[in-house]
Design an enzyme around this catalytic site. Structure first.
Site, short mmCIF file in Angstrom:
data_model
loop_
_atom_site.label_atom_id
_atom_site.label_comp_id
_atom_site.label_asym_id
_atom_site.label_seq_id
_atom_site.Cartn_x
_atom_site.Cartn_y
_atom_site.Cartn_z
CG ASP A 3 -1.73 -1.16 1.48
OD1 ASP A 3 -1.27 -2.28 1.26
OD2 ASP A 3 -2.89 -0.97 1.90
CG HIS A 5 -3.39 3.80 1.53
ND1 HIS A 5 -4.63 3.78 0.96
CD2 HIS A 5 -3.22 2.58 2.11
CE1 HIS A 5 -5.20 2.60 1.20
NE2 HIS A 5 -4.37 1.85 1.87
CG ASP A 32 -5.40 -0.46 -0.78
OD1 ASP A 32 -6.22 -0.70 -1.68
OD2 ASP A 32 -5.61 -0.73 0.41
CG ASP A 35 -9.29 6.28 -1.17
OD1 ASP A 35 -9.64 7.41 -1.58
OD2 ASP A 35 -9.90 5.23 -1.41
NE ARG A 36 -7.79 4.67 5.25
CZ ARG A 36 -8.63 4.49 6.25
NH1 ARG A 36 -8.93 5.51 7.04
NH2 ARG A 36 -9.17 3.32 6.47
CG ASN A 64 -9.64 -2.43 -0.20
OD1 ASN A 64 -8.41 -2.34 -0.12
ND2 ASN A 64 -10.45 -1.96 0.72
CG HIS A 65 -8.47 2.12 -0.49
ND1 HIS A 65 -9.16 3.16 0.08
CD2 HIS A 65 -8.23 1.24 0.49
CE1 HIS A 65 -9.33 2.92 1.38
NE2 HIS A 65 -8.77 1.75 1.66
CG HIS A 117 -11.63 -14.72 -1.98
ND1 HIS A 117 -12.42 -14.66 -0.85
CD2 HIS A 117 -11.78 -13.56 -2.61
CE1 HIS A 117 -13.05 -13.49 -0.83
NE2 HIS A 117 -12.67 -12.81 -1.87
NE ARG A 168 -13.34 -3.63 10.84
CZ ARG A 168 -12.83 -3.26 9.68
NH1 ARG A 168 -11.62 -3.61 9.35
NH2 ARG A 168 -13.55 -2.54 8.84
CG HIS A 195 -6.19 -4.93 2.46
ND1 HIS A 195 -6.75 -3.72 2.15
CD2 HIS A 195 -7.18 -5.67 3.01
CE1 HIS A 195 -8.02 -3.73 2.51
NE2 HIS A 195 -8.31 -4.88 3.04
#
Ligand SMILES: [Mn+2]
Length: 256
Positions: A3, A5, A32, A35-36, A64-65, A117, A168, A195
């Protein structure tokens, strides 16, 4: 690299430490990019520039970002609209759809950042337009009782065997037995994923078979973590970790 970011000065530091991308100095960035951080536009334009310059030696995987719903929440959409236009954001969004989700190096090492996965990872990237936190694609067939869950992502760093739902409740964590069986079935040596922020910038788990790399030091200007990148050495592509700390700029303050 993992990442980044929007941490542009830290991205430049990676190139300072490890050399600029070239045919003899290839890179993979494991998603990624945006973002951030406050400089996502600068990061992604730099990365796309190197992709254009060295298309076969500079690789960008989709995190995913690299999705609309994340960009709306975590800053990239607003940043692009402030620095450019809404049309420019639509163009970024379209390009993100074309990025591959994973890369296999020499048939030995699977680089896969986000929403991994391992039980049934298909060799071809899937089209997942609403891919992001809470909207991840369904676990494929073969994932037992987790198949019916929406918003499942898979996070390792789980020392016990088997699979379970994370604290979570939005992701699935898997143990070393799952990693081992996935690697055996696909004749791979190990997995590199990203990630997930790690204090040392990387983490080796599951008997060395599941490696995390994260390249955004002092993530969100508050985590105090190191960043790292990995060299793959020799014919067996063994990982060689390089750590770095956040660049200090702007009169003593870290960027942001
Ligand atoms: Mn991330």
């Amino acid at each position: 690299c993992g990442d980044t970011h929007g941490q542009y000065y830290d991205l430049l530091n990676i190139f300072e430490l490890n050399g600029l991308p070239s045919e003899s100095n290839p890179y993979i960035f494991n998603g990624d990019f945006v973002d951030r951080g406050s400089f996502s536009v600068e990061v992604i334009l730099t990365l796309f520039g190197f992709k254009l310059l060295h298309p076969d030696h500079f690789h960008l995987l989709r995190g995913n970002h690299e999705t609309d719903n994340m960009n709306q929440i975590y800053g990239f959409e607003g940043e692009v609209k402030a620095k450019y236009t809404a049309q420019m954001f639509a163009l970024f969004s379209e390009v993100f759809e074309w990025l591959p989700l994973a890369q296999c190096i020499n048939g030995k090492v699977l680089v896969r950042g986000h929403r991994l996965h391992p039980p049934t990872l298909s060799p071809s990237p899937r089209d997942v337009p609403t891919w992001g936190h809470g909207l991840a694609y369904q676990l494929p067939v073969g994932c037992g009782g987790l198949c019916g869950l929406r918003g499942v992502s898979v996070t390792p760093a789980f020392p016990q065997n088997g699979r379970s739902v994370s604290k979570r409740g939005v992701s699935c964590q898997f143990g070393p037995d799952v990693t081992k069986s996935f690697l055996e079935r696909n004749r791979l040596d190990y997995i590199i994923r990203s990630h997930e922020v790690k204090p040392e910038g990387y983490e080796v788990a599951h008997d060395g078979k599941c490696v995390t790399v994260f390249s955004a030091p002092n993530y969100c200007d508050q985590m105090g973590n190191k960043g790292s990148y990995i060299h793959l050495r020799g014919s067996d592509l063994r990982p060689d970790f390089h750590q770095f700390t956040a660049v200090v700029s702007f009169g003593g303050h870290t960027h942001a």
